[in-house]
Write a protein that holds these residues in place. Structure first.
Motif, PDB file in Angstrom:
ATOM      1  N   HIS A  70       0.833  -1.208   0.000  1.00 22.97           N
ATOM      2  CA  HIS A  70       0.000   0.000   0.000  1.00 22.97           C
ATOM      3  C   HIS A  70       0.871   1.262   0.000  1.00 22.97           C
ATOM      4  O   HIS A  70       0.642   2.191  -0.771  1.00 22.97           O
ATOM      5  CB  HIS A  70      -0.904  -0.037   1.236  1.00 22.97           C
ATOM      6  CG  HIS A  70      -2.100   0.843   1.139  1.00 22.97           C
ATOM      7  ND1 HIS A  70      -3.091   0.859   2.088  1.00 22.97           N
ATOM      8  CD2 HIS A  70      -2.477   1.762   0.213  1.00 22.97           C
ATOM      9  CE1 HIS A  70      -4.016   1.728   1.738  1.00 22.97           C
ATOM     10  NE2 HIS A  70      -3.662   2.296   0.617  1.00 22.97           N
ATOM     11  N   HIS A 119      -3.473   9.555   1.485  1.00 22.75           N
ATOM     12  CA  HIS A 119      -2.653   8.487   2.073  1.00 22.75           C
ATOM     13  C   HIS A 119      -1.732   9.029   3.160  1.00 22.75           C
ATOM     14  O   HIS A 119      -1.522   8.377   4.181  1.00 22.75           O
ATOM     15  CB  HIS A 119      -1.866   7.744   0.988  1.00 22.75           C
ATOM     16  CG  HIS A 119      -2.725   6.788   0.223  1.00 22.75           C
ATOM     17  ND1 HIS A 119      -3.452   7.175  -0.876  1.00 22.75           N
ATOM     18  CD2 HIS A 119      -3.031   5.478   0.442  1.00 22.75           C
ATOM     19  CE1 HIS A 119      -4.150   6.138  -1.321  1.00 22.75           C
ATOM     20  NE2 HIS A 119      -3.917   5.090  -0.545  1.00 22.75           N
ATOM     21  N   TRP A 171     -13.211   6.471   0.469  1.00 20.33           N
ATOM     22  CA  TRP A 171     -12.780   6.813   1.814  1.00 20.33           C
ATOM     23  C   TRP A 171     -13.967   7.272   2.660  1.00 20.33           C
ATOM     24  O   TRP A 171     -14.985   7.712   2.122  1.00 20.33           O
ATOM     25  CB  TRP A 171     -11.797   7.995   1.771  1.00 20.33           C
ATOM     26  CG  TRP A 171     -10.546   7.762   0.993  1.00 20.33           C
ATOM     27  CD1 TRP A 171     -10.413   7.755  -0.376  1.00 20.33           C
ATOM     28  CD2 TRP A 171      -9.246   7.512   1.519  1.00 20.33           C
ATOM     29  NE1 TRP A 171      -9.103   7.519  -0.712  1.00 20.33           N
ATOM     30  CE2 TRP A 171      -8.373   7.372   0.418  1.00 20.33           C
ATOM     31  CE3 TRP A 171      -8.725   7.416   2.818  1.00 20.33           C
ATOM     32  CZ2 TRP A 171      -7.006   7.121   0.577  1.00 20.33           C
ATOM     33  CZ3 TRP A 171      -7.376   7.165   2.968  1.00 20.33           C
ATOM     34  CH2 TRP A 171      -6.527   7.019   1.860  1.00 20.33           C
ATOM     35  N   ASP A 206      -9.150   4.367   4.436  1.00 22.37           N
ATOM     36  CA  ASP A 206      -9.086   3.972   3.030  1.00 22.37           C
ATOM     37  C   ASP A 206      -9.860   2.668   2.884  1.00 22.37           C
ATOM     38  O   ASP A 206      -9.521   1.673   3.528  1.00 22.37           O
ATOM     39  CB  ASP A 206      -7.595   3.773   2.672  1.00 22.37           C
ATOM     40  CG  ASP A 206      -7.349   3.458   1.203  1.00 22.37           C
ATOM     41  OD1 ASP A 206      -8.301   3.075   0.496  1.00 22.37           O
ATOM     42  OD2 ASP A 206      -6.179   3.591   0.788  1.00 22.37           O
ATOM     43  N   HIS A 210      -7.391  -2.435  -2.226  1.00 22.00           N
ATOM     44  CA  HIS A 210      -5.953  -2.647  -1.977  1.00 22.00           C
ATOM     45  C   HIS A 210      -5.599  -2.419  -0.512  1.00 22.00           C
ATOM     46  O   HIS A 210      -4.540  -2.828  -0.057  1.00 22.00           O
ATOM     47  CB  HIS A 210      -5.085  -1.776  -2.905  1.00 22.00           C
ATOM     48  CG  HIS A 210      -5.152  -0.298  -2.673  1.00 22.00           C
ATOM     49  ND1 HIS A 210      -5.245   0.629  -3.691  1.00 22.00           N
ATOM     50  CD2 HIS A 210      -5.111   0.452  -1.539  1.00 22.00           C
ATOM     51  CE1 HIS A 210      -5.252   1.853  -3.202  1.00 22.00           C
ATOM     52  NE2 HIS A 210      -5.176   1.776  -1.894  1.00 22.00           N
TER      53      HIS A 210
HETATM   54 MN   MN3 Z   1      -4.987   3.344  -0.715  1.00 23.51          MN
END
Ligand code: MN3
Length: 247
Positions: A70, A119, A171, A206, A210
């Protein structure tokens, strides 16, 4: 603070998940010492900030392999995409590229720029349970959550429902809305859609696949529940206090 160190000190707290990079170009304010976004003045490029803990520090909630991929692959890809978009826009500005590509590169700028900001804040939103992750906030943030949602439980239910129901990739965020001075939960699709302009992100999860699929497969709700055990409420509380104490 000179202009270079001020830019280096830029933090996501002042950027806003919604405003994206607009906050960067406006310059940051006094609240911006918390989380550098990784801007390198010399090369005029963003860089990937290191994780604030080891890859395995959030286990068992989030496994090391997921964290490594990630951060090192996905987040790095957004930084690369952001720098590419800025470079291509600069070429258009200089008359070296086709201006009809403006729309394309500005879409890329929003997607990758918000990906980088989101992120960076996501890593800061978490901390190992053994180091205080999970539980509930205290102090001014706890008061604001109670005032805005009625109770911590009501906030938690709303936040988890927002995260669980994102259609596709996206998100959920706890944000501060500076006009009403209230906290809100907002849902975001991809990295930038459905955002509430001008709000300031405090903490987010998140829910792109992934972020959890290696360990949780299709059990997104189990991942969200595990996330509640590693929320960095101490850090989120400091970010909130920095925001509300801005001159
Ligand atoms: Mn992500």
């Amino acid at each position: 603070m000179d202009s270079i160190s001020r830019r280096q000190a830029l933090s996501i707290a002042a950027v806003g998940s919604v405003a994206g990079l607009a906050g960067v170009t406006r310059g940051a304010s006094a609240s911006t010492q918390l989380e550098p976004l990784g801007w390198d003045e010399a090369s005029s490029q963003y860089s990937l900030p290191a994780l604030p803990y080891a890859y395995d520090a959030l286990e068992p909630a989030i496994d090391a392999q997921t964290m490594r991929l990630h951060h090192d692959k996905h987040h790095a890809g957004y930084v690369k995409g952001l720098n590419k978009a800025l470079k291509e826009i600069q070429k258009i500005r200089a008359g070296e590229s086709d201006a009809t590509l403006t729309k394309h590169w500005m879409r890329q700028l929003a997607f990758h720029g918000c990906g980088h900001v989101n992120h960076t804040l996501f890593w800061q939103s978490m901390t190992p349970t053994a180091q205080g992750g999970g539980g509930e906030p205290d102090g001014a943030l706890a008061h604001a959550i109670h005032a805005s949602f009625g109770s911590f439980k009501a906030f938690e239910d709303e936040f988890f429902a927002a995260a669980a129901s994102v259609e596709g990739s996206g998100w959920a965020w706890l944000v501060h809305e500076p006009v009403s001075r209230r906290l809100l939960v907002v849902q975001m699709e991809k990295h930038q859609n459905q955002a509430f302009a001008g709000t300031q992100p405090l903490m987010g999860i998140d829910v792109w696949e992934h972020a959890y699929y290696l360990k949780y497969q299709n059990q997104r709700k189990a991942y969200i529940k595990a996330f509640s055990n590693i929320i960095n409420w101490n850090g989120v509380g400091k970010r909130y206090e920095a925001l509300i104490n801005q001159p």
